[in-house]
Enzyme design. Structure first.
Site, mmCIF file in Angstrom:
data_model
loop_
_atom_site.group_PDB
_atom_site.id
_atom_site.type_symbol
_atom_site.label_atom_id
_atom_site.label_comp_id
_atom_site.label_asym_id
_atom_site.label_seq_id
_atom_site.Cartn_x
_atom_site.Cartn_y
_atom_site.Cartn_z
ATOM 1 N N LYS A 32 0.108 1.151 -0.852
ATOM 2 C CA LYS A 32 -0.599 2.378 -0.474
ATOM 3 C C LYS A 32 0.580 3.030 0.458
ATOM 4 C CE LYS A 32 -4.625 1.227 -2.086
ATOM 5 N NZ LYS A 32 -4.677 1.756 -3.404
ATOM 6 N N SER A 57 -4.600 4.156 -8.276
ATOM 7 C CA SER A 57 -4.627 4.622 -6.860
ATOM 8 C C SER A 57 -3.347 5.204 -6.386
ATOM 9 C CB SER A 57 -5.130 3.396 -6.159
ATOM 10 O OG SER A 57 -4.027 2.355 -5.923
#
Length: 180
Positions: A87, A38
């Site tokens: 993230k 990701s």
């Protein structure tokens, strides 16, 4: 009596080292694996690789929640507290974010995070804004694999001197240290 004394000294130093290690890991910094793709290509740039990136996470930023847009952070999942995600912050409290569905204002005390590889990322587009209290630290650098960062050389030198210092404290002969 000599062997018992040596074992007691080793046990005391190992326990002290463990306490110091846990304190450093909890308060200062820790090393965290990056799983999945990701955050590719920033982390784990080679998909289907057997080696995950390991990153250094500093925790001093948590004292005043000092974050900036673009910081990569580790946070606990808002739905499953034991799950951790890595993230990038793309929106801070009070900012307006354009998501795939509409425009959202990030509430106070929250941030908006997204993965670099949006096609395979569970992030604020799934969870919504993330409370700042769920952030566990800011990623500062890749420490493994070695070809991704020269910080490993620094860690190896530090480890060498720590081993040497411990061997001096325990009065271990230097020539027998490397025979282990």
């Amino acid at each position: 009596m000599g062997i018992q004394n040596l074992l007691w000294q080793v046990t005391k130093k190992a326990f002290t080292g463990g306490i110091i290690g846990v304190t450093i890991s909890d308060r200062c910094c820790s090393v965290v694996p990056v799983r999945g793709d990701s955050m590719s290509p920033t982390f784990n740039p080679q998909r289907n690789s057997y080696l995950d990136d390991y990153v250094l996470v500093e925790k001093f930023c948590l004292q005043d929640y000092k974050f900036a847009r673009g910081d990569v952070v580790v946070f606990s999942s808002p739905t499953h507290f034991r799950d951790r995600y890595i993230k990038r912050i793309v929106g801070l409290p009070g900012e307006w974010i354009s998501s795939s569905r509409d425009v959202i204002r990030v509430p106070e005390g929250h941030c908006w995070v997204e993965g670099d590889n949006k096609a395979s990322s569970l992030d604020s587009r799934t969870f919504g804004p993330i409370p700042l209290g769920l952030i566990r630290g800011r990623v500062t650098s890749v420490v493994w694999p070695p070809q991704r960062n020269c910080m490993l050389a620094l860690f190896m030198v530090c480890a060498f001197y720590i081993i040497k210092w411990v061997s001096i404290q325990l009065h271990v002969p230097q020539d027998s240290l490397w025979k282990l």
